[in-house]
Scaffold this motif. Sequence first.
Motif, PDB file in Angstrom:
ATOM      1  N   VAL A   1       0.607  -1.492   0.247  1.00 53.25           N
ATOM      2  CA  VAL A   1       0.030  -0.367  -0.242  1.00 53.25           C
ATOM      3  C   VAL A   1       0.482   1.353  -0.008  1.00 53.25           C
ATOM      4  CG1 VAL A   1      -2.298   1.170   0.920  1.00 53.25           C
ATOM      5  CG2 VAL A   1      -1.792  -1.203   1.071  1.00 53.25           C
ATOM      6  N   LEU A   2       0.627   1.842  -1.236  1.00 59.19           N
ATOM      7  CA  LEU A   2       1.147   3.590  -1.231  1.00 59.19           C
ATOM      8  C   LEU A   2      -0.169   4.915  -0.339  1.00 59.19           C
ATOM      9  CD1 LEU A   2       3.821   4.871  -1.481  1.00 59.19           C
ATOM     10  CD2 LEU A   2       3.058   5.410  -3.945  1.00 59.19           C
ATOM     11  N   LEU A   3       0.753   5.513   1.465  1.00 57.58           N
ATOM     12  CA  LEU A   3      -0.708   5.888   1.661  1.00 57.58           C
ATOM     13  C   LEU A   3       0.547   7.758   0.871  1.00 57.58           C
ATOM     14  CD1 LEU A   3      -0.575   4.784   4.687  1.00 57.58           C
ATOM     15  CD2 LEU A   3      -2.262   4.811   2.722  1.00 57.58           C
ATOM     16  N   ARG A   4      -0.167   8.536   0.761  1.00 58.55           N
ATOM     17  CA  ARG A   4       0.282   9.938   0.066  1.00 58.55           C
ATOM     18  C   ARG A   4      -1.059  11.129   0.993  1.00 58.55           C
ATOM     19  NH1 ARG A   4      -2.001  13.171  -4.636  1.00 58.55           N
ATOM     20  NH2 ARG A   4      -3.742  13.575  -3.161  1.00 58.55           N
ATOM     21  N   CYS A   5       0.230  11.734   1.879  1.00 61.53           N
ATOM     22  CA  CYS A   5      -0.256  12.514   2.746  1.00 61.53           C
ATOM     23  C   CYS A   5       0.934  14.177   2.596  1.00 61.53           C
ATOM     24  CB  CYS A   5       0.193  12.485   4.283  1.00 61.53           C
ATOM     25  SG  CYS A   5       0.972  12.019   5.274  1.00 61.53           S
ATOM     26  N   ARG A   6       0.191  15.003   3.756  1.00 55.33           N
ATOM     27  CA  ARG A   6       0.951  17.051   2.941  1.00 55.33           C
ATOM     28  C   ARG A   6       1.804  16.581   4.129  1.00 55.33           C
ATOM     29  NH1 ARG A   6      -2.520  21.434   4.366  1.00 55.33           N
ATOM     30  NH2 ARG A   6      -0.447  22.253   5.831  1.00 55.33           N
ATOM     31  N   LYS A   7       3.049  17.355   3.626  1.00 56.06           N
ATOM     32  CA  LYS A   7       4.477  16.634   4.585  1.00 56.06           C
ATOM     33  C   LYS A   7       4.654  17.040   5.797  1.00 56.06           C
ATOM     34  CE  LYS A   7       9.014  19.018   4.102  1.00 56.06           C
ATOM     35  NZ  LYS A   7      10.038  19.476   3.372  1.00 56.06           N
ATOM     36  N   ASP A   8       3.221  18.157   6.042  1.00 55.35           N
ATOM     37  CA  ASP A   8       3.635  18.675   7.737  1.00 55.35           C
ATOM     38  C   ASP A   8       3.418  17.723   8.170  1.00 55.35           C
ATOM     39  OD1 ASP A   8       0.990  19.785   6.620  1.00 55.35           O
ATOM     40  OD2 ASP A   8       1.310  21.251   6.390  1.00 55.35           O
ATOM     41  N   SER A   9       2.084  16.714   8.102  1.00 57.27           N
ATOM     42  CA  SER A   9       0.809  15.701   8.675  1.00 57.27           C
ATOM     43  C   SER A   9       1.926  14.323   8.625  1.00 57.27           C
ATOM     44  CB  SER A   9      -0.666  16.050   8.650  1.00 57.27           C
ATOM     45  OG  SER A   9       0.046  15.863   6.865  1.00 57.27           O
ATOM     46  N   HIS A  10       3.324  14.603   7.968  1.00 55.23           N
ATOM     47  CA  HIS A  10       3.831  12.432   8.042  1.00 55.23           C
ATOM     48  C   HIS A  10       3.759  11.827   9.118  1.00 55.23           C
ATOM     49  CE1 HIS A  10       7.925  13.628   8.077  1.00 55.23           C
ATOM     50  NE2 HIS A  10       7.468  12.744   7.619  1.00 55.23           N
ATOM     51  N   ARG A  11       4.291  13.296  10.193  1.00 59.49           N
ATOM     52  CA  ARG A  11       4.182  12.068  11.366  1.00 59.49           C
ATOM     53  C   ARG A  11       3.475  12.229  11.761  1.00 59.49           C
ATOM     54  NH1 ARG A  11       8.356  15.493  10.983  1.00 59.49           N
ATOM     55  NH2 ARG A  11      10.992  14.463  11.022  1.00 59.49           N
TER      56      ARG A  11
END
Length: 163
Positions: free
Chosen positions: A64-74
């Motif tokens: 699975v590959l998930l995408r999210c904003r850089k500032d919320s990946h943590r």
Amino acid sequence: AVLSCRYVLCEVVSEDPRCRQCIEDRAVGLAVRDAIGRVHGDYGLACCSISFTVKYLNAYTGTVLLRCRKDSHRLLCSALPFVRQLESRNQRYPCFLNTLHVGGTIRTCQKFLIQYNRRQLLMLLQNCTNEEERRCIQKSLLSCSLTEEQSQSGDEEDDDDTE
């Protein structure tokens, strides 16, 4: 301005063989959102929901590959261990998401996945019991590569790998 994104590569791990048939974008997306909501509440869910999507899913391999904003990946990554099941057609299948890699582009995740699969195949090769198994795995090892067709994605033009 293009939003900078992070791509989180995971594998769905389950002892239930029926779990494979329920791995679909919607089920994975709902399970991840549910975990984020439980761990980080409405604020975390709102932060992670902006541009969150299941970019790629392979039910056969459980990738699975998930995408999210850089500032919320943590926030996203810290909630992933709390995914305990996938639900499909009112059936619940216990499983967990094993995070393999976090990258700035889809291509870096693809490259990582090729190396990861190669290492998995090499471990299988060491445990072969007969010559036919050995030949099949060696053939698979030789076919591990990234083709141009796979790598052309408009999603990652302005993403960078720096933190």
